[in-house]
Scaffold this motif. Sequence first.
Motif, PDB file in Angstrom:
ATOM      1  N   VAL A  56       2.651  31.834 -28.449  1.00  0.00           N
ATOM      2  CA  VAL A  56       1.379  31.162 -28.683  1.00  0.00           C
ATOM      3  C   VAL A  56       1.048  30.199 -27.546  1.00  0.00           C
ATOM      4  N   ALA A  57      -0.217  30.223 -27.172  1.00  0.00           N
ATOM      5  CA  ALA A  57      -0.778  29.184 -26.302  1.00  0.00           C
ATOM      6  C   ALA A  57      -1.600  28.297 -27.226  1.00  0.00           C
ATOM      7  N   TYR A  58      -1.414  26.999 -27.126  1.00  0.00           N
ATOM      8  CA  TYR A  58      -2.141  26.057 -27.978  1.00  0.00           C
ATOM      9  C   TYR A  58      -2.874  25.074 -27.083  1.00  0.00           C
ATOM     10  N   CYS A  59      -4.165  24.865 -27.363  1.00  0.00           N
ATOM     11  CA  CYS A  59      -4.943  23.889 -26.598  1.00  0.00           C
ATOM     12  C   CYS A  59      -5.492  22.823 -27.532  1.00  0.00           C
ATOM     13  N   GLY A  60      -5.202  21.581 -27.205  1.00  0.00           N
ATOM     14  CA  GLY A  60      -5.707  20.444 -27.962  1.00  0.00           C
ATOM     15  C   GLY A  60      -5.973  19.267 -27.057  1.00  0.00           C
ATOM     16  N   ASP A  61      -6.539  18.208 -27.646  1.00  0.00           N
ATOM     17  CA  ASP A  61      -6.961  17.080 -26.811  1.00  0.00           C
ATOM     18  C   ASP A  61      -6.597  15.699 -27.359  1.00  0.00           C
ATOM     19  N   ASP A  62      -5.889  15.624 -28.491  1.00  0.00           N
ATOM     20  CA  ASP A  62      -5.622  14.294 -29.041  1.00  0.00           C
ATOM     21  C   ASP A  62      -4.302  14.283 -29.806  1.00  0.00           C
ATOM     22  N   LEU A  63      -3.955  13.139 -30.351  1.00  0.00           N
ATOM     23  CA  LEU A  63      -2.650  12.944 -30.982  1.00  0.00           C
ATOM     24  C   LEU A  63      -2.294  13.986 -32.045  1.00  0.00           C
ATOM     25  N   PRO A  64      -3.215  14.405 -32.934  1.00  0.00           N
ATOM     26  CA  PRO A  64      -2.823  15.424 -33.910  1.00  0.00           C
ATOM     27  C   PRO A  64      -2.402  16.758 -33.272  1.00  0.00           C
ATOM     28  N   ASP A  65      -2.766  16.978 -32.017  1.00  0.00           N
ATOM     29  CA  ASP A  65      -2.432  18.210 -31.295  1.00  0.00           C
ATOM     30  C   ASP A  65      -1.123  18.114 -30.516  1.00  0.00           C
ATOM     31  N   LEU A  66      -0.606  16.918 -30.346  1.00  0.00           N
ATOM     32  CA  LEU A  66       0.488  16.688 -29.412  1.00  0.00           C
ATOM     33  C   LEU A  66       1.724  17.542 -29.688  1.00  0.00           C
ATOM     34  N   SER A  67       2.183  17.587 -30.916  1.00  0.00           N
ATOM     35  CA  SER A  67       3.386  18.356 -31.226  1.00  0.00           C
ATOM     36  C   SER A  67       3.169  19.855 -30.990  1.00  0.00           C
ATOM     37  N   ALA A  68       2.005  20.360 -31.342  1.00  0.00           N
ATOM     38  CA  ALA A  68       1.704  21.778 -31.104  1.00  0.00           C
ATOM     39  C   ALA A  68       1.660  22.078 -29.608  1.00  0.00           C
ATOM     40  N   ILE A  69       1.052  21.181 -28.830  1.00  0.00           N
ATOM     41  CA  ILE A  69       1.018  21.354 -27.372  1.00  0.00           C
ATOM     42  C   ILE A  69       2.444  21.379 -26.822  1.00  0.00           C
ATOM     43  N   LYS A  70       3.247  20.455 -27.274  1.00  0.00           N
ATOM     44  CA  LYS A  70       4.618  20.290 -26.762  1.00  0.00           C
ATOM     45  C   LYS A  70       5.523  21.476 -27.102  1.00  0.00           C
ATOM     46  N   HIS A  71       5.351  22.084 -28.278  1.00  0.00           N
ATOM     47  CA  HIS A  71       6.264  23.125 -28.730  1.00  0.00           C
ATOM     48  C   HIS A  71       5.770  24.555 -28.510  1.00  0.00           C
ATOM     49  N   ALA A  72       4.511  24.723 -28.180  1.00  0.00           N
ATOM     50  CA  ALA A  72       3.963  26.071 -27.967  1.00  0.00           C
ATOM     51  C   ALA A  72       4.579  26.701 -26.729  1.00  0.00           C
ATOM     52  N   GLY A  73       4.541  28.017 -26.691  1.00  0.00           N
ATOM     53  CA  GLY A  73       5.018  28.722 -25.509  1.00  0.00           C
ATOM     54  C   GLY A  73       4.255  28.315 -24.265  1.00  0.00           C
ATOM     55  N   LEU A  74       2.978  27.996 -24.451  1.00  0.00           N
ATOM     56  CA  LEU A  74       2.132  27.506 -23.374  1.00  0.00           C
ATOM     57  C   LEU A  74       1.257  26.402 -23.948  1.00  0.00           C
ATOM     58  N   GLY A  75       1.604  25.161 -23.658  1.00  0.00           N
ATOM     59  CA  GLY A  75       0.860  24.003 -24.150  1.00  0.00           C
ATOM     60  C   GLY A  75      -0.229  23.624 -23.170  1.00  0.00           C
ATOM     61  N   ILE A  76      -1.454  23.571 -23.664  1.00  0.00           N
ATOM     62  CA  ILE A  76      -2.616  23.357 -22.796  1.00  0.00           C
ATOM     63  C   ILE A  76      -3.418  22.173 -23.311  1.00  0.00           C
ATOM     64  N   SER A  77      -3.989  21.423 -22.384  1.00  0.00           N
ATOM     65  CA  SER A  77      -4.921  20.370 -22.742  1.00  0.00           C
ATOM     66  C   SER A  77      -6.136  20.453 -21.817  1.00  0.00           C
ATOM     67  N   VAL A  78      -7.043  19.529 -22.009  1.00  0.00           N
ATOM     68  CA  VAL A  78      -8.300  19.493 -21.265  1.00  0.00           C
ATOM     69  C   VAL A  78      -8.406  18.154 -20.537  1.00  0.00           C
ATOM     70  N   PRO A  79      -9.180  18.089 -19.456  1.00  0.00           N
ATOM     71  CA  PRO A  79      -9.250  16.850 -18.680  1.00  0.00           C
ATOM     72  C   PRO A  79      -9.863  15.671 -19.428  1.00  0.00           C
ATOM     73  N   ASN A  80     -10.599  15.925 -20.518  1.00  0.00           N
ATOM     74  CA  ASN A  80     -11.166  14.833 -21.301  1.00  0.00           C
ATOM     75  C   ASN A  80     -10.173  14.276 -22.319  1.00  0.00           C
ATOM     76  N   ALA A  81      -8.974  14.815 -22.381  1.00  0.00           N
ATOM     77  CA  ALA A  81      -7.939  14.276 -23.258  1.00  0.00           C
ATOM     78  C   ALA A  81      -7.339  13.023 -22.621  1.00  0.00           C
ATOM     79  N   PRO A  82      -6.810  12.127 -23.435  1.00  0.00           N
ATOM     80  CA  PRO A  82      -6.124  10.961 -22.862  1.00  0.00           C
ATOM     81  C   PRO A  82      -4.918  11.392 -22.018  1.00  0.00           C
ATOM     82  N   LEU A  83      -4.582  10.583 -21.044  1.00  0.00           N
ATOM     83  CA  LEU A  83      -3.467  10.881 -20.150  1.00  0.00           C
ATOM     84  C   LEU A  83      -2.183  11.131 -20.935  1.00  0.00           C
ATOM     85  N   TYR A  84      -1.939  10.345 -21.992  1.00  0.00           N
ATOM     86  CA  TYR A  84      -0.699  10.511 -22.745  1.00  0.00           C
ATOM     87  C   TYR A  84      -0.639  11.848 -23.493  1.00  0.00           C
TER      88      TYR A  84
END
Length: 185
Positions: free
Chosen positions: A113-141
């Motif tokens: 799975v590739a998971y794309c999110g932009d905020d704290l509720p997405d963090l664990s999914a981003i971190k554990h997915a086979g491909l964790g993706i975010s967007v430039p409008n997400a916070p740096l953390y």
Amino acid sequence: MTLDYPLDDSALIQRAHNIRLLALDVDGVMTDGRLHFQSDDQESKTFNTQDGLGIKLLRQTGIQVAIITGRESSMVTRRAEALGIEHVIQGRDDKFEALQSLLAQLNMELQQVAYCGDDLPDLSAIKHAGLGISVPNAPLYIREHADWVTERPGGHGAVRDICDSLLAWQGHWPAIFDTYLHGKG
């Protein structure tokens, strides 16, 4: 016929070969994150049509798409139906748990799975997915925990960047481009 934004990162490309599901947050990823409320309490969102075509192209190659969002919205349901997205999970702030449940139903592993999110509720999914993706409008953390941050922001082509890149990295792009180049698309 080359794409101008897929990264030239061999480790990332290798991980992308395993992807069979793209899971997306909505607000801040499929939209720019703004919510519009009318005087009659109706809510509206704006979706990017280029993102929509990218999702349709992914689905045509057998990559499934899912939406996992913390809000509940009839507009998300309508958009998912229009794009043929079968897996829509709304009203869930526990995105990683929702993702794990979906993967169990689909008999898939996290590395698929590739998971794309932009905020704290997405963090664990981003971190554990086979491909964790975010967007430039997400916070740096959030961005610093992603394997990849798209060039374009949420609601402005970020999802299309992901779709086109996955299609290119998995070797589907030349045939797709050729189909449209010759008027068969």
